[in-house]
Design a protein around this motif. Structure first.
Motif, PDB file in Angstrom:
ATOM      1  N   ASP A 189     140.869  84.519  65.720  1.00 51.14           N
ATOM      2  CA  ASP A 189     140.955  83.236  65.018  1.00 51.14           C
ATOM      3  C   ASP A 189     142.305  83.063  64.333  1.00 51.14           C
ATOM      4  OD1 ASP A 189     138.301  82.399  65.619  1.00 51.14           O
ATOM      5  OD2 ASP A 189     137.562  83.816  64.137  1.00 51.14           O
ATOM      6  N   ILE A 190     142.814  84.118  63.715  1.00 53.17           N
ATOM      7  CA  ILE A 190     144.107  84.029  63.039  1.00 53.17           C
ATOM      8  C   ILE A 190     145.241  83.983  64.054  1.00 53.17           C
ATOM      9  CG2 ILE A 190     145.648  85.188  61.398  1.00 53.17           C
ATOM     10  CD1 ILE A 190     143.113  84.027  60.159  1.00 53.17           C
ATOM     11  N   GLY A 240     151.579  81.544  60.128  1.00 52.06           N
ATOM     12  CA  GLY A 240     150.237  81.001  59.955  1.00 52.06           C
ATOM     13  C   GLY A 240     150.021  80.682  58.487  1.00 52.06           C
ATOM     14  N   VAL A 273     141.282  87.268  56.809  1.00 55.43           N
ATOM     15  CA  VAL A 273     142.562  87.135  57.514  1.00 55.43           C
ATOM     16  C   VAL A 273     142.842  88.364  58.367  1.00 55.43           C
ATOM     17  CG1 VAL A 273     145.065  86.983  57.183  1.00 55.43           C
ATOM     18  CG2 VAL A 273     143.532  85.581  55.801  1.00 55.43           C
ATOM     19  N   CYS A 302     134.136  89.336  61.032  1.00 52.65           N
ATOM     20  CA  CYS A 302     134.733  88.002  60.949  1.00 52.65           C
ATOM     21  C   CYS A 302     133.609  86.974  60.802  1.00 52.65           C
ATOM     22  CB  CYS A 302     135.575  87.722  62.187  1.00 52.65           C
ATOM     23  SG  CYS A 302     136.372  86.101  62.155  1.00 52.65           S
ATOM     24  N   TYR A 336     151.518  85.716  57.997  1.00 52.22           N
ATOM     25  CA  TYR A 336     150.473  84.777  57.579  1.00 52.22           C
ATOM     26  C   TYR A 336     150.595  84.583  56.073  1.00 52.22           C
ATOM     27  CZ  TYR A 336     145.924  82.455  57.536  1.00 52.22           C
ATOM     28  OH  TYR A 336     144.908  81.529  57.426  1.00 52.22           O
ATOM     29  N   GLY A 345     146.862  79.798  55.335  1.00 53.84           N
ATOM     30  CA  GLY A 345     145.490  79.670  54.884  1.00 53.84           C
ATOM     31  C   GLY A 345     145.448  79.585  53.374  1.00 53.84           C
ATOM     32  N   HIS A 354     141.027  78.791  56.810  1.00 48.74           N
ATOM     33  CA  HIS A 354     142.128  79.139  57.710  1.00 48.74           C
ATOM     34  C   HIS A 354     142.656  77.828  58.280  1.00 48.74           C
ATOM     35  CE1 HIS A 354     144.495  80.580  60.966  1.00 48.74           C
ATOM     36  NE2 HIS A 354     143.612  80.240  61.906  1.00 48.74           N
ATOM     37  N   TRP A 406     146.564  86.917  65.586  1.00 49.01           N
ATOM     38  CA  TRP A 406     147.415  88.109  65.584  1.00 49.01           C
ATOM     39  C   TRP A 406     147.719  88.542  67.021  1.00 49.01           C
ATOM     40  CZ3 TRP A 406     149.414  88.961  61.049  1.00 49.01           C
ATOM     41  CH2 TRP A 406     148.686  88.815  59.876  1.00 49.01           C
ATOM     42  N   SER A 415     146.599  78.657  62.841  1.00 51.89           N
ATOM     43  CA  SER A 415     146.786  79.990  63.419  1.00 51.89           C
ATOM     44  C   SER A 415     148.260  80.302  63.571  1.00 51.89           C
ATOM     45  CB  SER A 415     146.084  80.077  64.775  1.00 51.89           C
ATOM     46  OG  SER A 415     144.702  79.867  64.625  1.00 51.89           O
ATOM     47  N   CYS A 422     139.733  88.854  61.387  1.00 54.62           N
ATOM     48  CA  CYS A 422     139.562  87.773  62.374  1.00 54.62           C
ATOM     49  C   CYS A 422     140.805  87.678  63.252  1.00 54.62           C
ATOM     50  CB  CYS A 422     139.284  86.441  61.660  1.00 54.62           C
ATOM     51  SG  CYS A 422     137.749  86.425  60.710  1.00 54.62           S
TER      52      CYS A 422
END
Length: 798
Positions: A229-230, A155, A223, A278, A118, A157, A186, A232, A189, A226
């Protein structure tokens, strides 16, 4: 710092001295005793001590044979299958409190290991040229990473700062009518779709803020926590899906300035600590760039006005918990700041940083190099809490590129293996009150984890061997286990020998007329003497000695009636301390009796070393072969008549002392001659005379000449040198000369004293002369006989 070290030293000393006091409070049985780290239980049937739960040293010094403490063991492991980089999935240990067990884990970095990367970028105004560079090469970034591993997802952000004063110029925002200020967005993803990643990067734009530090930690926290949302990948799926084994979670943070941290939110009256939750919400896409295009974004952090910035400690804790490895790509002017941050993170896990060149011209090389470093770095952190302690020792091997850094191994080639020796210690049995097995997850940063299943040994083996209505307990008046009787309600005492109605009849000290001298507890006609607290102002034991009361009525103190040898009272395992002094034991290996009882050295310290008085060449189990006495404190054999040598062996016939004339002895002593006229014997000049030889001497004037004769055919032994008394006339001369010299010195001192006093007086006179307010020809005491009067009416009309 020195003061802190001194305090720490005193605390450590108090802890050592307090072990016995601490253990002695556990009298409920063996199981209650051994769950404490430093405590052991004596299971002897006829134990002479008052308290069975003590430190191991105290039990051994009390001559306990059956010292109870469960022994830890390694119970094997479950090996992993396939391409998993960690060779074990579960390790099984049986651990006793305070005991440790060692095992080894092997880690092998695999090529093409899965990678979630990310990119978190600072988009303040000063990063505009860097953003343009990243936008131009965003497609190449994905291609560059694929050279490191082909199993990668990207990803993206961006962050700036809290959109409020004093962090951001809110007045400028109002004037321009813009709403393009934010804390963290963000944008996309984690995905393996390179086109979507490139689009998200290309449609981002910079914003402005007011102060220099940026919102690095707040954005990084979101990051990390979450996960959904990210995007992972799930760490728990690594063991199930072979393709996901060895997953690395990496965040590349790009910034050119310092970071805000906890406490700085107060400038905007934001005081609530961040809750590590988060806080991303759907992004409404209302933000527009300078060309009027809407920004691409998925989620935005909108809790910036509620929560303060994260602390460094919290950030490190979150990175470790979620197994995310940070790489900081920073500008040269903030090198020291982020070097310190990375060093702090490395105390618990892997982290890295590198400088990007002007306008991020080296960003591709930076990403490739740092990712290689991270993927080839293997580390397991030490862990210590109230339950257990995990100590890790890396064994990196001798590879050319492998370097041991911060407790881990860096530069490990893909396919090569490194080992970690792990020593695990159980510190408490509290958790085993509700569960039989404690499972611990140990993370290998960037490579997954393995489990350690610990079975706590929190009871004694002897507790499973209860003899009901045992004959040992006064003919069946109690149950027997672990050396003690659990008596029926009507009886008490060590062997249930006392009716409960007489339980309080304990010895009384005739001096103070107190039960147990006021120094212990009455337990069924027996005094249980207590230990003396280390901070007791009235009792000062020798350093390292645990002070306690002794005797039937607790009437004496151990270190006052017994002495220390080899750091312990009565030599530790050489004897036992009683109110009558040391009761010395037999040496169990060679069968002789230690000496040094009450009235002698009182420390069982004779012989100091076994070889001092014990002859290993014989089978005699007595000191000095039974032909003499081992003399303390020097520990040398004082032989009986007819015996000699170091260990008192029988002597042959000894020659008589022979007469030697003056010239002969002078030749022998002063000229090192080996023969002498008129004496049919051989002389031997030695530095040490055999102990079996007989001492002789010859007096000449003020000098004594010594020699020794041995058995027949032995030489006459002479030690170089002679003992001569100091001549009396020389003593008289020295005394008189000394008196004269002292008198002269005294006169010189008196003369110097007068000179100094005269000098001071002259200086004082000269100073007074300078300060005088009259001339040299004027007498300051003279008063003129003339008097002047003024007629005030003179010359005026009447």
């Amino acid at each position: 710092m020195k003061a802190l070290l001194a305090v720490a030293t005193l605390v450590a000393l108090w802890a050592v001295q307090g072990d016995a006091q601490f253990c002695s409070q556990f009298r409920g049985g063996c199981g209650e005793c051994i769950v404490e780290e430093e405590c052991y239980w004596c299971g002897d049937l006829d134990f002479a001590g008052d308290v069975r739960c003590l430190s191991q040293e105290n039990l051994l010094s009390s001559r306990c044979v059956d010292v109870q403490k469960p022994t830890s063991s390694y119970n094997g492991s479950v090996e992993t299958q396939g391409s998993n980089p960690i060779d074990v999935s579960t390790v099984f240990l049986n651990l006793a409190v305070g005991d440790s067990q060692e095992f080894t884990v092997v880690v092998t970095p695999n090529e093409n290991a899965p990678l979630d990367l990310y990119i978190l970028m600072d988009l303040s105004a000063s990063m505009e040229t860097n953003l343009e560079t990243v936008q131009q090469i965003s497609n190449q970034i994905a291609m560059e990473i694929s050279e490191v591993t082909n199993n990668v997802r990207l990803g993206f952000g961006t962050f700036n700062d809290k959109p409020t004063f004093p962090y951001t110029n809110v007045f400028f925002m109002a004037d321009e009518g813009k709403d393009n200020y934010y804390s963290f967005i963000h944008r996309i993803s984690l995905t393996d779709n390179t086109t979507s990643f490139v689009e998200a990067v290309s449609q981002s734009f910079v914003t402005t803020n007011a102060d220099d530090p940026e919102n690095v930690l707040e954005a990084l926290l979101q990051v990390v926590v979450c996960e959904k949302d990210i995007g992972w990948r799930d760490r728990n799926s690594m063991a199930m899906d072979p393709k996901e084994r060895g997953l690395n979670r990496v965040v590349l943070v790009m910034t050119d300035d310092q970071f805000h941290f906890a406490g700085e939110g107060k400038f905007a009256e934001i005081l609530q600590p961040v809750d590590k939750m988060c806080r991303l919400v759907p992004y409404d896409n209302d933000l527009m760039n300078e060309d009027g295009k809407r920004e691409i974004g998925d989620k935005i952090y909108n809790a910036w006005s509620e929560y303060d910035y994260p602390s460094l400690g919290m950030m490190v804790q979150v990175l470790k918990e979620y197994q995310v490895i940070p790489i900081f790509a920073i500008a040269p002017q903030v090198n020291e700041t982020y070097m310190g941050l990375v060093d702090y993170i490395r105390t618990v896990q892997t982290a890295s940083f590198a400088e990007f060149a002007e306008e991020s011209g080296n960003i591709l090389e930076l990403i490739r190099t740092e990712l290689n470093n991270v993927l080839r770095s293997v580390r397991i952190a030490n862990v210590e809490n109230e339950l257990y302690r995990l100590e890790v020792t890396p064994m990196c091997g001798s590879g050319e590129s492998v370097v041991e850094v911060d407790g881990g191994c860096e530069g490990v080639k893909f396919g090569d293996s490194v080992s970690f020796k792990i020593d695990m210690t159980l510190l408490s049995c509290d958790q085993f009150q509700t569960q039989d097995v404690m499972q611990i997850t140990v993370f290998v940063f960037g490579f997954g984890f393995f489990h350690v299943n610990v079975t706590g040994l929190c009871s004694c083996n002897c507790e499973d061997q209860v003899e009901v209505a045992s004959p040992e307990c006064n003919g069946g008046r109690g149950n027997f286990s672990c050396g003690v009787c659990d008596c029926d309600p009507e009886w008490c005492g060590p062997r249930c020998e006392t009716p409960a109605s007489m339980a309080m009849d304990c010895p009384v000290d005739p001096v103070n007329d107190l039960v147990c001298s006021g120094r212990g507890e009455c337990d069924c006609k027996n005094c249980i003497c207590r230990f003396i607290q280390p901070n007791d102002p009235e009792v000062k034991p020798p350093e390292g000695i645990e002070a306690m009361y002794l005797g039937d009525a607790c009437q004496c103190i151990n270190f006052e009636v017994c002495n220390v040898f080899n750091g312990s009272l009565c030599g530790g395992d050489r004897g036992m301390c009683t109110c009558d002094g040391c009761m010395c034991d037999m040496n169990s290996e060679y069968g002789f009796q230690y000496t040094g009882n009450s009235g002698e050295s009182n420390d069982c310290g004779c012989p100091r070393d076994i070889e001092d008085c014990y002859d290993f060449s014989t089978n005699v189990t007595q000191l000095c072969n039974g032909n003499g006495h081992c003399l303390c404190p020097d520990s040398i054999c004082l032989c009986n008549e007819g015996f000699g040598g170091k260990y008192c062996l029988p002597l042959g016939p000894t020659q008589d002392c022979v007469d030697i004339d003056e010239d002969c002895i002078v030749q022998i002593v002063d000229e090192s001659a080996t023969t002498c006229d008129g004496i049919n014997a051989t002389f031997d000049t030695v530095s040490e005379v055999p102990m079996e030889a007989r001492s002789c001497s010859y007096q000449r004037g003020d000098c004594t000449y010594s020699y020794w004769v041995g058995s027949a055919n032995d030489p006459i032994y002479v030690v170089p040198g002679r003992d001569c008394a100091f001549p009396s006339y020389l003593i008289a001369i020295i005394v008189v000369a000394g008196i004269i010299v002292l008198g002269i010195i005294l006169l010189i001192i008196i003369k110097l004293l007068f000179v100094v006093l005269d000098y001071i007086e002259v200086k004082r006179w000269q100073r007074d002369l300078k300060e005088a307010d009259f001339s040299k020809n004027q007498n300051p005491l003279y008063q003129s006989p003339e008097s002047k009067y003024v007629n005030v009416a003179y010359g005026k009309p009447i």
